[in-house]
Write a protein that holds these residues in place. Structure first.
Motif, mmCIF file in Angstrom:
data_model
loop_
_atom_site.group_PDB
_atom_site.id
_atom_site.type_symbol
_atom_site.label_atom_id
_atom_site.label_comp_id
_atom_site.label_asym_id
_atom_site.label_seq_id
_atom_site.Cartn_x
_atom_site.Cartn_y
_atom_site.Cartn_z
ATOM 1 N N CYS A 171 3.046 -64.343 11.465
ATOM 2 C CA CYS A 171 3.314 -64.296 10.034
ATOM 3 C C CYS A 171 3.881 -65.621 9.547
ATOM 4 N N MET A 178 -1.033 -71.794 6.048
ATOM 5 C CA MET A 178 -1.701 -71.584 4.759
ATOM 6 C C MET A 178 -1.229 -72.643 3.771
ATOM 7 N N THR A 201 7.587 -63.348 1.020
ATOM 8 C CA THR A 201 6.702 -62.698 1.982
ATOM 9 C C THR A 201 7.420 -62.481 3.309
ATOM 10 N N LEU A 204 9.766 -59.618 2.886
ATOM 11 C CA LEU A 204 9.077 -58.335 2.957
ATOM 12 C C LEU A 204 8.782 -57.960 4.410
ATOM 13 N N SER B 119 -11.771 -73.467 7.792
ATOM 14 C CA SER B 119 -10.385 -73.651 7.348
ATOM 15 C C SER B 119 -9.928 -75.106 7.413
ATOM 16 N N TYR B 126 -13.349 -78.224 -0.290
ATOM 17 C CA TYR B 126 -13.401 -76.803 -0.622
ATOM 18 C C TYR B 126 -13.705 -76.554 -2.093
ATOM 19 N N ASP B 127 -12.985 -77.225 -2.952
ATOM 20 C CA ASP B 127 -13.094 -76.938 -4.388
ATOM 21 C C ASP B 127 -14.456 -77.299 -4.974
ATOM 22 N N ARG B 140 -10.781 -61.763 -0.867
ATOM 23 C CA ARG B 140 -9.423 -61.442 -1.329
ATOM 24 C C ARG B 140 -9.436 -60.168 -2.177
ATOM 25 N N MET B 143 -9.614 -57.076 0.014
ATOM 26 C CA MET B 143 -8.305 -56.764 0.595
ATOM 27 C C MET B 143 -7.440 -56.075 -0.451
ATOM 28 N N ALA B 162 1.539 -57.152 -3.776
ATOM 29 C CA ALA B 162 1.115 -58.560 -3.830
ATOM 30 C C ALA B 162 1.605 -59.336 -2.606
ATOM 31 N N HIS B 163 2.888 -59.223 -2.316
ATOM 32 C CA HIS B 163 3.400 -59.965 -1.164
ATOM 33 C C HIS B 163 2.953 -59.335 0.155
ATOM 34 N N LEU B 164 2.707 -58.037 0.120
ATOM 35 C CA LEU B 164 2.203 -57.396 1.327
ATOM 36 C C LEU B 164 0.825 -57.962 1.696
ATOM 37 N N GLN B 165 0.014 -58.190 0.662
ATOM 38 C CA GLN B 165 -1.309 -58.758 0.916
ATOM 39 C C GLN B 165 -1.187 -60.155 1.516
ATOM 40 N N ILE B 166 -0.268 -60.930 1.007
ATOM 41 C CA ILE B 166 -0.064 -62.275 1.549
ATOM 42 C C ILE B 166 0.452 -62.200 2.984
ATOM 43 N N ALA B 167 1.365 -61.258 3.228
ATOM 44 C CA ALA B 167 1.893 -61.101 4.592
ATOM 45 C C ALA B 167 0.772 -60.736 5.556
ATOM 46 N N ARG B 169 -2.452 -61.348 5.231
ATOM 47 C CA ARG B 169 -3.325 -62.501 5.444
ATOM 48 C C ARG B 169 -2.652 -63.513 6.354
ATOM 49 N N ALA B 170 -1.362 -63.747 6.132
ATOM 50 C CA ALA B 170 -0.627 -64.703 6.965
ATOM 51 C C ALA B 170 -0.640 -64.250 8.415
ATOM 52 N N CYS B 171 -0.461 -62.953 8.636
ATOM 53 C CA CYS B 171 -0.443 -62.419 9.993
ATOM 54 C C CYS B 171 -1.789 -62.650 10.674
ATOM 55 N N TYR B 173 -4.354 -64.651 9.666
ATOM 56 C CA TYR B 173 -4.690 -66.078 9.731
ATOM 57 C C TYR B 173 -3.839 -66.763 10.802
#
Lengths: 216, 216
Positions: A171, A178, A201, A204, B119, B126-127, B140, B143, B162-167, B169-171, B173
């Motif tokens: 995490c 990221m 995050t 959380l 990545s 990327y952009d 995204r 998810m 919202a932060h759960l989704q980031i957590a 993804r972080a986990c 990734y």
DNA sequence: ACCTGAACACCGTTCAAGT
DNA sequence: ACCTGAACACCGTTCAAGT
């Protein structure tokens, strides 16, 4: 205007550099700060240190060895931050674990290029460095100790401490990467700095692993 | 032994390559498979495609543009895997979310170099790629949809989706990157493959976010 | 329109020669 | 012992010239 008075005993560009090894590491850190780790060139580090293009190879067998030395220096600074954070943290296992994670994220945000060198296993030779391997082992042990103590106190939502430690590292490393890899342009929350989003995050995650809101 | 019979109507190295653009992308993918993304050289891609060193610049303004095209191809294959996993998943929000994460990890393990290109924001632009940005937006959104549905069903241990989704993804990734960056040499569990460790860790994370063992 | 091939300004690395 | 500077085999990129 006459010639300047010579500085007393001014060494007039000595043939031997005082400590070329350290100068090359410092020069590389400067380049990394300006343009990123991949842009470090042995030739430019040499130029900045004031020596010829071949000189660095007296001190490092190749570019990777130079980058590994740079990573060691970055890791030394990282470790100092971790230790300071832990020294300032309260004496409660989960609070210490949280502080460890926050220090990690803060370091990554404030020193993105140093963070990159440390984790750039394609630029450095990790296994060849006793310092890097030992230091990382110690940090893993700190995480482990805090988590095991928390488990003993009955403060964890799971008994699988081993995988919990990996999840926590994933995490935190994931958030840092990221950020470093530029994902927060898409993943960031509107009206919240990346730093705040990362801290939220992590917070959380800490709640989840404790099985509910803090202090439950 | 006389000269070989000519293949019928054999095009004797035509001056114009059929589809040089596609050939360069394919050649780059092959190099990446063999030696990693950083080792891709415009010159070698050109050589493998059978053209001169300057030819690629008719199709790509620079090396980054070539790598971006390569990343688009890799992302296309990644997306296909994600879609297949989701199609095979049961119709329960958290199970679908879990399947998404597992497909992500499986893809990273089986296609480490492709994962790296996708990545590697320092090798690609990327952009500048509508395909890359749109595709990631869609993932995204998938998810998000699964998580919001789970929250509606009262299956989440937190209301901060919202932060759960980031957590999450972080986990995921973070795990993928730890694998790709070679961290599992230190972080792996004895007697467990990296693949198993990653799956277990994701499973634990899923339990935590659901607030207890599955089916609670 | 697309490709060639020489050219330019770079690399990492080696090594005889200098101090 | 340590450094120089030429040399080698590479890069990315440009561009006049060819087809």
């Amino acid at each position: 205007m006459p010639t300047r008075p010579a500085r007393r005993q001014a060494p007039p560009k000595p043939y031997h550099h005082g400590d070329l090894r350290a100068a090359l590491v410092a020069a590389s850190l400067a380049i990394i700060e300006e343009r990123g780790p991949e842009q470090v060139t042995v030739r430019e580090a040499a130029k900045r240190a004031g020596v010829s293009s071949g000189a660095p190879f007296r001190h490092f067998p190749n570019r990777t060895a130079l980058m590994t030395a740079v990573a060691e220096e970055a890791q030394r600074r990282f470790r100092a931050e971790i230790d300071a954070a832990l020294a300032a943290a309260p004496n409660e296992p989960l609070a210490r674990f949280h502080a460890l994670g926050e220090a990690y994220l803060r370091w990554a945000i404030r020193n993105p290029s140093h963070f990159r060198v440390i984790s750039a296993r394609n630029l450095i030779d990790y296994d060849s460095s006793p310092y890097l391997t030992r230091d990382n082992d110690e940090i893993r042990a700190m995480m482990s100790a805090a988590l095991i103590a928390a488990a003993r106190n009955g403060n964890l939502a799971t008994s699988d401490v081993a995988h919990l430690q990996i999840a926590a590292r994933a995490c935190v490393y994931g958030l840092a990467r990221m950020y470093i890899d530029g994902h927060f342009a898409q993943w960031g929350r509107a009206g919240e700095t990346a730093e705040a989003t990362m801290a939220q995050t992590l917070g959380l995650f800490m709640e989840l692993l404790a099985g509910g809101p803090a202090g439950e």
